[in-house]
Design a protein around this motif. Structure first.
Motif, PDB file in Angstrom:
ATOM      1  N   HIS A  89      29.245  36.974  48.551  1.00 48.00           N
ATOM      2  CA  HIS A  89      29.900  36.587  47.314  1.00 48.00           C
ATOM      3  C   HIS A  89      29.323  35.291  46.803  1.00 48.00           C
ATOM      4  O   HIS A  89      28.629  34.570  47.524  1.00 48.00           O
ATOM      5  CB  HIS A  89      31.399  36.467  47.513  1.00 48.00           C
ATOM      6  CG  HIS A  89      31.791  36.157  48.916  1.00 48.00           C
ATOM      7  ND1 HIS A  89      32.252  37.120  49.777  1.00 48.00           N
ATOM      8  CD2 HIS A  89      31.751  35.016  49.605  1.00 48.00           C
ATOM      9  CE1 HIS A  89      32.516  36.564  50.936  1.00 48.00           C
ATOM     10  NE2 HIS A  89      32.216  35.289  50.859  1.00 48.00           N
TER      11      HIS A  89
ATOM     12  N   THR B  22      43.454  39.466  43.141  1.00 49.99           N
ATOM     13  CA  THR B  22      42.734  39.427  44.411  1.00 49.99           C
ATOM     14  C   THR B  22      41.705  40.551  44.487  1.00 49.99           C
ATOM     15  O   THR B  22      40.556  40.337  44.891  1.00 49.99           O
ATOM     16  CB  THR B  22      43.725  39.544  45.585  1.00 49.99           C
ATOM     17  OG1 THR B  22      44.633  38.441  45.535  1.00 49.99           O
ATOM     18  CG2 THR B  22      42.997  39.533  46.920  1.00 49.99           C
ATOM     19  N   LYS B  23      42.110  41.749  44.067  1.00 49.49           N
ATOM     20  CA  LYS B  23      41.180  42.876  44.112  1.00 49.49           C
ATOM     21  C   LYS B  23      39.986  42.662  43.184  1.00 49.49           C
ATOM     22  O   LYS B  23      38.854  42.986  43.533  1.00 49.49           O
ATOM     23  CB  LYS B  23      41.912  44.169  43.750  1.00 49.49           C
ATOM     24  CG  LYS B  23      42.687  44.755  44.932  1.00 49.49           C
ATOM     25  CD  LYS B  23      43.218  46.141  44.631  1.00 49.49           C
ATOM     26  CE  LYS B  23      44.192  46.093  43.457  1.00 49.49           C
ATOM     27  NZ  LYS B  23      44.801  47.380  43.135  1.00 49.49           N
ATOM     28  N   GLU B  26      37.356  40.541  44.547  1.00 42.61           N
ATOM     29  CA  GLU B  26      36.561  41.177  45.611  1.00 42.61           C
ATOM     30  C   GLU B  26      35.483  42.088  45.040  1.00 42.61           C
ATOM     31  O   GLU B  26      34.630  42.581  45.771  1.00 42.61           O
ATOM     32  CB  GLU B  26      37.482  42.006  46.523  1.00 42.61           C
ATOM     33  CG  GLU B  26      38.193  41.151  47.549  1.00 42.61           C
ATOM     34  CD  GLU B  26      39.391  41.854  48.161  1.00 42.61           C
ATOM     35  OE1 GLU B  26      39.631  43.038  47.840  1.00 42.61           O
ATOM     36  OE2 GLU B  26      40.107  41.212  48.951  1.00 42.61           O
ATOM     37  N   GLY B  30      33.778  38.576  41.895  1.00 45.85           N
ATOM     38  CA  GLY B  30      33.562  37.709  43.051  1.00 45.85           C
ATOM     39  C   GLY B  30      32.142  37.785  43.590  1.00 45.85           C
ATOM     40  O   GLY B  30      31.695  36.921  44.326  1.00 45.85           O
ATOM     41  N   TYR B  35      34.224  33.804  43.872  1.00 40.09           N
ATOM     42  CA  TYR B  35      34.941  34.534  44.891  1.00 40.09           C
ATOM     43  C   TYR B  35      36.098  33.700  45.406  1.00 40.09           C
ATOM     44  O   TYR B  35      35.997  32.486  45.537  1.00 40.09           O
ATOM     45  CB  TYR B  35      33.991  34.862  46.042  1.00 40.09           C
ATOM     46  CG  TYR B  35      34.660  35.540  47.190  1.00 40.09           C
ATOM     47  CD1 TYR B  35      34.984  36.880  47.121  1.00 40.09           C
ATOM     48  CD2 TYR B  35      34.993  34.831  48.335  1.00 40.09           C
ATOM     49  CE1 TYR B  35      35.621  37.517  48.181  1.00 40.09           C
ATOM     50  CE2 TYR B  35      35.619  35.458  49.402  1.00 40.09           C
ATOM     51  CZ  TYR B  35      35.927  36.791  49.308  1.00 40.09           C
ATOM     52  OH  TYR B  35      36.566  37.411  50.357  1.00 40.09           O
ATOM     53  N   ALA B  36      37.200  34.341  45.667  1.00 38.57           N
ATOM     54  CA  ALA B  36      38.346  33.671  46.293  1.00 38.57           C
ATOM     55  C   ALA B  36      39.169  34.707  47.032  1.00 38.57           C
ATOM     56  O   ALA B  36      39.141  35.891  46.696  1.00 38.57           O
ATOM     57  CB  ALA B  36      39.198  32.959  45.247  1.00 38.57           C
ATOM     58  N   ARG B  37      39.902  34.254  48.031  1.00 33.24           N
ATOM     59  CA  ARG B  37      40.761  35.133  48.807  1.00 33.24           C
ATOM     60  C   ARG B  37      42.210  34.981  48.362  1.00 33.24           C
ATOM     61  O   ARG B  37      42.549  34.003  47.702  1.00 33.24           O
ATOM     62  CB  ARG B  37      40.668  34.762  50.291  1.00 33.24           C
ATOM     63  CG  ARG B  37      39.287  34.934  50.795  1.00 33.24           C
ATOM     64  CD  ARG B  37      39.119  34.357  52.180  1.00 33.24           C
ATOM     65  NE  ARG B  37      37.711  34.386  52.484  1.00 33.24           N
ATOM     66  CZ  ARG B  37      37.142  35.167  53.385  1.00 33.24           C
ATOM     67  NH1 ARG B  37      37.880  35.988  54.106  1.00 33.24           N
ATOM     68  NH2 ARG B  37      35.851  35.140  53.563  1.00 33.24           N
ATOM     69  N   HIS B  38      43.007  35.918  48.828  1.00 36.87           N
ATOM     70  CA  HIS B  38      44.410  35.859  48.408  1.00 36.87           C
ATOM     71  C   HIS B  38      45.090  34.591  48.894  1.00 36.87           C
ATOM     72  O   HIS B  38      45.985  34.084  48.238  1.00 36.87           O
ATOM     73  CB  HIS B  38      45.165  37.109  48.889  1.00 36.87           C
ATOM     74  CG  HIS B  38      45.611  37.056  50.306  1.00 36.87           C
ATOM     75  ND1 HIS B  38      44.776  37.400  51.357  1.00 36.87           N
ATOM     76  CD2 HIS B  38      46.787  36.678  50.869  1.00 36.87           C
ATOM     77  CE1 HIS B  38      45.432  37.244  52.490  1.00 36.87           C
ATOM     78  NE2 HIS B  38      46.642  36.820  52.233  1.00 36.87           N
ATOM     79  N   THR B  39      44.622  34.070  50.028  1.00 33.86           N
ATOM     80  CA  THR B  39      45.261  32.858  50.562  1.00 33.86           C
ATOM     81  C   THR B  39      45.035  31.639  49.669  1.00 33.86           C
ATOM     82  O   THR B  39      45.726  30.637  49.799  1.00 33.86           O
ATOM     83  CB  THR B  39      44.759  32.531  51.979  1.00 33.86           C
ATOM     84  OG1 THR B  39      43.333  32.480  51.957  1.00 33.86           O
ATOM     85  CG2 THR B  39      45.211  33.574  52.978  1.00 33.86           C
ATOM     86  N   GLN B  40      44.044  31.725  48.809  1.00 30.20           N
ATOM     87  CA  GLN B  40      43.800  30.634  47.874  1.00 30.20           C
ATOM     88  C   GLN B  40      44.409  30.968  46.510  1.00 30.20           C
ATOM     89  O   GLN B  40      44.883  30.079  45.797  1.00 30.20           O
ATOM     90  CB  GLN B  40      42.284  30.445  47.725  1.00 30.20           C
ATOM     91  CG  GLN B  40      41.890  29.007  47.448  1.00 30.20           C
ATOM     92  CD  GLN B  40      40.419  28.854  47.191  1.00 30.20           C
ATOM     93  OE1 GLN B  40      39.635  29.790  47.427  1.00 30.20           O
ATOM     94  NE2 GLN B  40      40.014  27.724  46.697  1.00 30.20           N
TER      95      GLN B  40
END
Lengths: 175, 175
Positions: A89, B22-23, B26, B30, B35-40
Motif C-alpha cells: 500500500h 475501511t474496505k 484496502e 489504499g 492506506y489506513a487500517r480500521h484501528t486508525q
DNA sequence: GCGTTCATGTAAAACGTTACATGATTTG
DNA sequence: CAAATCATGTAACGTTTTACATGAACGC
C-alpha cells in the motif's frame, strides 16, 4: 522496517556518510521511493552498525563517517528484495490530493488538474534531461548509475500522471 | 494529518460508515493514495465528529453509523485541496524495491524485473476492465464515480511501471 | 445453532516529525 | 572574521501498526 533496507540499498551501491545519504533522500529517491530525515537516518545507521550490517570505512572532516555495507548486510538486503510481500500500500499525499479532486466544485477541480498537468510536464522534461545527462557521462559498459534507474522511473511516472490529468480534465468537462 | 482529509474526501463524495471506508482503503484507494487500517479510521472518525466536520446521519444494524460531511468539513477539505504544499515526498515500499534492484546481482535483478513486468501487465488489464465496467454502469451525465478516477490512474500507473521495467531489463542486459 | 462476515473499539509498541542543540570547516 | 554549509545528535510529540477484544446479524 523499510528505512533500513533503503539505507542498505544505497550503501550496497556505494559507501556514503549519513550526511550524503540524507541529501539523496531529499532528491528523486525520497520523491518517489522512500523519504526520511536526518533525525531518523543517523540513529538507524548507528543501529545497523551495531548489528554488523554496515561498518565505518573512513572518517573525514567534521566528524563525518563513511559507511559501507558488510557481507551480512548484503545478505539481508538480498533476502528482503527477493521476498516481496503479496500486498502493498501507499501513502502519497500528492496522489491523495488527485484522488479527492472529484469532491470539489467542477471549476476548482479543473483548475487544480490543469496546474497539475503543467507541473508534471515541467518535471517530466527536467527528469528526462537529467536521464540523458547521466547517460552522456556514463562510461560505456560500466555499472548502471544508481540515479539512472530512478530518473527514468520519475519521468515516466510524471508523464503518465500528466496524461491521466488531461484525461480527467476531458471527462470532467463533458459532464 | 492526511488521513483526516482522506476521510473527509470520501465522505464528501458520499456518506459511509467506518466499515465501508475501511474496505475502500484496502482497495485501489489504499493501493495508490493513502492506506489506513480500521484501528486508525474509527478513532479519527470520532475525532472528526467531535470537531463537527462530519456527523452521524444514520444508524444501522450491529451498531453501524453512517457519517456525512458537514458544511464546516467541506470548507476545511476545500481549503486543504486548494492549498497544496510546494514539496512532497513518498513512502512506497513497492517503488523502493524497484529502486534498489541495481544493488542485486544482474541475474537476480532481471528475474525480479521480469516478474514485476508481468505483474504490472496483469494488474493494468484488470484495472482497465474495472474502468470499462464502471463506465458501462454509469448513467450518462451523472457525477464521475469516485472509483473511476482512481482506476484510471491505477492502470496508467501500472502500464508506465511495466514499460519502465521493460526498459530497465534492456539496459541491464546490455551491460 | 454454527461459522462467517459485519461492525466497532482499546492499548502498547514501533515508526516518523518537529524542535532544539552543538560544533567544525569552508567561502567570501 | 562572519555567514553559510557540513555533519551529527537527542527528546518530546504525533502517527501508524500490531495484538487483543467484543458482540450483533446473516447464511446455511
Amino acid at each position: 522496517m523499510s528505512l533500513r533496507y533503503a539505507l542498505l540499498g544505497h550503501l550496497a551501491y556505494e559507501a556514503a556518510s549519513g550526511y550524503e545519504l540524507t541529501k539523496r533522500f531529499e532528491q528523486e529517491f525520497g520523491h518517489y521511493a522512500w523519504y526520511a530525515r536526518h533525525t531518523q537516518i543517523y540513529p538507524e545507521l548507528n543501529r545497523l552498525a551495531a548489528e554488523g550490517l554496515i561498518e565505518v570505512v573512513a572518517e573525514g572532516a567534521r566528524g563525518s563517517r563513511t559507511y559501507a555495507i558488510t557481507a551480512e548486510g548484503r545478505d539481508q538486503l538480498r533476502h528482503w528484495l527477493t521476498n516481496p510481500p503479496q500486498e502493498q500500500h501507499a501513502r502519497n499525499e500528492g496522489v491523495l490530493r488527485l484522488f479527492l479532486l472529484s469532491s470539489l466544485e467542477k471549476e476548482d477541480a479543473l483548475e487544480l488538474l490543469r496546474a497539475k498537468a503543467e507541473e508534471c510536464e515541467r518535471e517530466a522534461k527536467q527528469l528526462r534531461a537529467i536521464s540523458e545527462e547521466i547517460d552522456r557521462h556514463a562510461e560505456p559498459g560500466g555499472k548502471l548509475p544508481f540515479g539512472r534507474i530512478a530518473s527514468e522511473f520519475g519521468w515516466r511516472s510524471y508523464e503518465a500522471t500528466r496524461e491521466w490529468a488531461l484525461w480527467a480534465i476531458k471527462r470532467i468537462e463533458e459532464t
